[in-house]
Design an enzyme around this catalytic site. Structure first.
Site, PDB file in Angstrom:
ATOM      1  N   GLY A   1       0.809  -1.214   0.000  1.00  0.00           N
ATOM      2  CA  GLY A   1       0.000   0.000   0.000  1.00  0.00           C
ATOM      3  C   GLY A   1       0.838   1.258   0.000  1.00  0.00           C
ATOM      4  O   GLY A   1       2.012   1.236  -0.358  1.00  0.00           O
TER       5      GLY A   1
ATOM      6  N   HIS B   1       2.283   4.865  -4.777  1.00  0.00           N
ATOM      7  CA  HIS B   1       2.811   6.046  -5.462  1.00  0.00           C
ATOM      8  C   HIS B   1       2.934   5.717  -6.948  1.00  0.00           C
ATOM      9  O   HIS B   1       2.588   4.594  -7.378  1.00  0.00           O
ATOM     10  CB  HIS B   1       4.152   6.487  -4.849  1.00  0.00           C
ATOM     11  CG  HIS B   1       5.139   5.363  -4.708  1.00  0.00           C
ATOM     12  ND1 HIS B   1       5.713   4.730  -5.791  1.00  0.00           N
ATOM     13  CD2 HIS B   1       5.634   4.734  -3.603  1.00  0.00           C
ATOM     14  CE1 HIS B   1       6.524   3.792  -5.366  1.00  0.00           C
ATOM     15  NE2 HIS B   1       6.491   3.759  -4.052  1.00  0.00           N
TER      16      HIS B   1
ATOM     17  N   HIS C   1       4.213   2.321  -7.998  1.00  0.00           N
ATOM     18  CA  HIS C   1       3.259   1.204  -7.930  1.00  0.00           C
ATOM     19  C   HIS C   1       2.312   1.237  -9.131  1.00  0.00           C
ATOM     20  O   HIS C   1       1.967   0.193  -9.689  1.00  0.00           O
ATOM     21  CB  HIS C   1       2.401   1.303  -6.662  1.00  0.00           C
ATOM     22  CG  HIS C   1       3.148   1.073  -5.386  1.00  0.00           C
ATOM     23  ND1 HIS C   1       3.375   2.074  -4.481  1.00  0.00           N
ATOM     24  CD2 HIS C   1       3.713  -0.045  -4.863  1.00  0.00           C
ATOM     25  CE1 HIS C   1       4.034   1.577  -3.434  1.00  0.00           C
ATOM     26  NE2 HIS C   1       4.255   0.297  -3.651  1.00  0.00           N
TER      27      HIS C   1
ATOM     28  N   GLY D   1       8.917  -4.681  -8.598  1.00  0.00           N
ATOM     29  CA  GLY D   1       9.804  -3.592  -8.999  1.00  0.00           C
ATOM     30  C   GLY D   1      11.270  -3.997  -8.881  1.00  0.00           C
ATOM     31  O   GLY D   1      11.666  -4.661  -7.917  1.00  0.00           O
TER      32      GLY D   1
ATOM     33  N   GLN E   1      15.085  -8.578  -3.474  1.00  0.00           N
ATOM     34  CA  GLN E   1      13.773  -9.227  -3.310  1.00  0.00           C
ATOM     35  C   GLN E   1      13.357  -9.929  -4.600  1.00  0.00           C
ATOM     36  O   GLN E   1      12.884 -11.066  -4.593  1.00  0.00           O
ATOM     37  CB  GLN E   1      12.733  -8.171  -2.915  1.00  0.00           C
ATOM     38  CG  GLN E   1      11.295  -8.654  -2.964  1.00  0.00           C
ATOM     39  CD  GLN E   1      10.320  -7.653  -2.400  1.00  0.00           C
ATOM     40  OE1 GLN E   1      10.185  -7.529  -1.192  1.00  0.00           O
ATOM     41  NE2 GLN E   1       9.606  -6.929  -3.255  1.00  0.00           N
TER      42      GLN E   1
ATOM     43  N   SER F   1       9.730   5.421  -3.367  1.00  0.00           N
ATOM     44  CA  SER F   1       9.539   4.434  -2.297  1.00  0.00           C
ATOM     45  C   SER F   1       8.577   5.015  -1.275  1.00  0.00           C
ATOM     46  O   SER F   1       8.590   6.223  -1.021  1.00  0.00           O
ATOM     47  CB  SER F   1      10.881   4.147  -1.624  1.00  0.00           C
ATOM     48  OG  SER F   1      10.685   3.498  -0.380  1.00  0.00           O
ATOM     49  N   SER F   2       7.788   4.141  -0.682  1.00  0.00           N
ATOM     50  CA  SER F   2       6.893   4.613   0.391  1.00  0.00           C
ATOM     51  C   SER F   2       7.706   5.170   1.546  1.00  0.00           C
ATOM     52  O   SER F   2       7.263   6.072   2.261  1.00  0.00           O
ATOM     53  CB  SER F   2       6.023   3.460   0.893  1.00  0.00           C
ATOM     54  OG  SER F   2       5.232   2.982  -0.168  1.00  0.00           O
TER      55      SER F   2
HETATM   56  O1  PAF Z   1       7.844  -5.088  -2.005  1.00  0.00           O
HETATM   57  C1  PAF Z   1       6.894  -5.089  -1.199  1.00  0.00           C
HETATM   58  O2  PAF Z   1       6.081  -4.151  -1.122  1.00  0.00           O
HETATM   59  C2  PAF Z   1       6.722  -6.286  -0.271  1.00  0.00           C
HETATM   60  O3  PAF Z   1       7.952  -6.800   0.129  1.00  0.00           O
HETATM   61  C3  PAF Z   1       5.828  -7.386  -0.868  1.00  0.00           C
HETATM   62  C4  PAF Z   1       6.455  -7.985  -2.116  1.00  0.00           C
HETATM   63  C5  PAF Z   1       4.454  -6.812  -1.198  1.00  0.00           C
HETATM   64  C6  PAF Z   1       5.652  -8.517   0.142  1.00  0.00           C
HETATM   65  O4  PAF Z   1       5.053  -8.063   1.313  1.00  0.00           O
END
Ligand code: PAF
Length: 284
Positions: free
Chosen positions: A31, A34, A37, A149, A155, A187-188
């Site tokens: 959530g 921005h 996303h 992203g 990640q 980034s948030s």
């Molecule tokens: O990148 C993120 O926002 C989080 O790590 C994700 C992939 C939604 C998992 O909670």
């Protein structure tokens, strides 16, 4: 846009889509949406007939002294943003919907080795939380593809590895980093940066680009020295570097002289935030 917070009802709706032969893309998020996303949502739309976004601030991926409590939760604004995009489904489950047996006893998904370095070294347990929740989201939604992203480069690599190792039938689609005009990766957590620090934080991106240019245009291969010099640039700008690391783009092992695809990754601390960024490079 259809909005669900229960797994059962979401699955019912998605089953109907599948029965019509439609493909489905998932955009997992926490959530506080921005422009970055929204670019993921637009990319998802290019790959599948239907797009689902999940919003879940996943407690399992936050360390004890991290920002889980203050992480910005802006559901109403997020819904309004998604309504203006071509998003078909929003899934925003509660913590008990995702972890009905509690977090301590939750079955975990662990990608070893690759998660112990870089951000994993500073955030023990973080990637285990990410892979566990992403595996659950994949099982709940059963998407054809999922968009992540490139900003969260490690990640993305870890999720790719999980999907490969566990034969999960989801195509992973990488989305380019969305940047502010001055280069700061969106980034948030940028909301934690103070106004006084904001002009200077672009040093992270600049230091990584400098490393890349030294390798590509300058022909340098003294990677350890380059990493140190880049970290020095961050320190000189008044921030605490966590790491700057030049890696093989796929394995995240330290780069070898003959690697064709590399990534320069970095993380640094401001007074209120930990920022990450990366730049990739290809050698001919
Ligand atoms: O990148 C993120 O926002 C989080 O790590 C994700 C992939 C939604 C998992 O909670």
């Amino acid at each position: 846009m259809q909005i669900y917070n229960r797994i059962a009802t979401l699955r019912q709706a998605l089953a109907e889509e599948r029965a019509q032969g439609r493909t489905l893309a998932l955009v997992p998020t926490m959530g506080n949406l921005h422009e970055g996303h929204l670019q993921l949502v637009r990319l998802a739309r290019q790959h599948c007939d239907r797009v689902a976004v999940s919003i879940f601030v996943n407690p399992l991926q936050f360390g004890l002294n991290e920002d889980w409590e203050r992480y910005p939760r802006t559901l109403e604004a997020d819904i309004a943003r998604l309504e203006t995009e071509d998003c078909d489904f929003l899934f925003h489950p509660s913590e008990t919907e995702i972890y009905p047996n509690g977090m301590a006893d939750q079955t975990r998904v662990v990608v070893p080795t690759m998660t112990d370095i870089l951000c994993g070294a500073s955030r023990p347990g973080h990637f285990e939380g990410v892979t566990t929740v992403v595996a659950k989201l994949f099982n709940i939604v059963q998407p054809d593809c999922a968009v992540f992203g490139v900003k969260d480069y490690q990640q993305l690599a870890v999720i790719r590895r999980m999907v490969e190792d566990l034969c999960i039938p989801v195509a992973i689609v990488p989305a380019p980093i969305a940047r502010e005009d001055d280069g700061l990766a969106m980034s948030s957590r940028n909301s934690y940066i103070s106004a006084a620090e904001r002009p200077g934080v672009t040093v992270l991106y600049q230091a990584l680009c400098w490393c890349r240019d030294q390798i590509v245009a300058g022909g340098r291969r003294d990677f350890a020295a380059l990493e140190q010099e880049a970290a020095g640039r961050i320190e000189e700008a008044g921030f605490r570097p966590d790491y700057v690391s030049i890696c093989n783009a796929r394995t995240l092992d330290p780069a070898a002289h003959d690697d064709g695809e590399m990534v320069v990754l970095g993380a640094m601390y401001t007074m209120g935030a930990r920022l990450i960024d990366n730049v990739t490079l290809t050698l001919g």
